[in-house]
Design an enzyme around this catalytic site. Structure first.
Site, PDB file in Angstrom:
ATOM      1  N   CYS A  35      -1.524   2.757 -30.019  1.00  0.00           N
ATOM      2  CA  CYS A  35      -2.239   1.967 -31.074  1.00  0.00           C
ATOM      3  C   CYS A  35      -2.508   0.737 -30.262  1.00  0.00           C
ATOM      4  O   CYS A  35      -1.498  -0.063 -29.847  1.00  0.00           O
ATOM      5  CB  CYS A  35      -1.239   1.735 -32.307  1.00  0.00           C
ATOM      6  N   ASP A  67      17.214   4.275 -47.398  1.00  0.00           N
ATOM      7  CA  ASP A  67      18.440   3.738 -46.852  1.00  0.00           C
ATOM      8  C   ASP A  67      19.210   2.698 -47.946  1.00  0.00           C
ATOM      9  O   ASP A  67      20.537   2.961 -48.093  1.00  0.00           O
ATOM     10  CB  ASP A  67      18.038   2.517 -45.868  1.00  0.00           C
TER      11      ASP A  67
END
Length: 148
Positions: free
Chosen positions: A67, A117
């Protein structure tokens, strides 16, 4: 061995670009209630996920090897909280020579992973597994390019 290279974008015009990506995380109803009532031990789940998404958008070229680094002009993020899931929508804008869909997808992914998480202690079963927790439907909803 096959050659790997970044795409040359020098000749492309600078234009306004935007992309919207979305994804979902399926959670237990009690976990959704705990998130809404700010009862998760690690802290404010949605604020933390929002910061993670913005950070991921800005750092996409460090995460996705090919990218291009681009000038991000804006990141908008919202959450749709349902009974058994949270949907994350990320819109990224830029004026540049290449699109921002990878940045939007990276932002969504980071937000969803951050939610997981932060809630994993209440999502685990008695064996320490996650039988119902699931991230899915990560996709580009819209990609736009507007000439000046």
């Amino acid at each position: 061995m096959k050659k790997v290279q970044m795409v040359e974008i020098r000749e492309k015009p600078v234009v306004y670009r935007s992309a919207i990506a979305s994804g979902e995380i399926f959670l237990k109803e009690k976990t959704i209630k705990a998130i809404k009532n700010n009862k998760i031990k690690k802290g404010d789940v949605l604020t933390t996920a929002q910061i993670a998404a913005i950070n991921a958008v800005k750092n996409t070229p460090s995460i996705i090897p090919l990218c291009h680094p681009i000038q991000i002009t804006g990141v908008d993020l919202d959450f749709e909280i349902k009974k058994d899931k949270i949907k994350v929508n990320v819109k990224v804008t830029s004026e540049g020579k290449t699109g921002v869909e990878m940045e939007a997808l990276t932002g969504v992914s980071a937000a969803l992973l951050t939610i997981w998480d932060m809630v994993k202690s209440v999502e685990k079963d008695e064996k320490g597994q996650y039988p119902t927790t699931k991230i899915s439907n990560i996709k580009v909803v819209e990609k736009r390019k507007e000439k000046k």
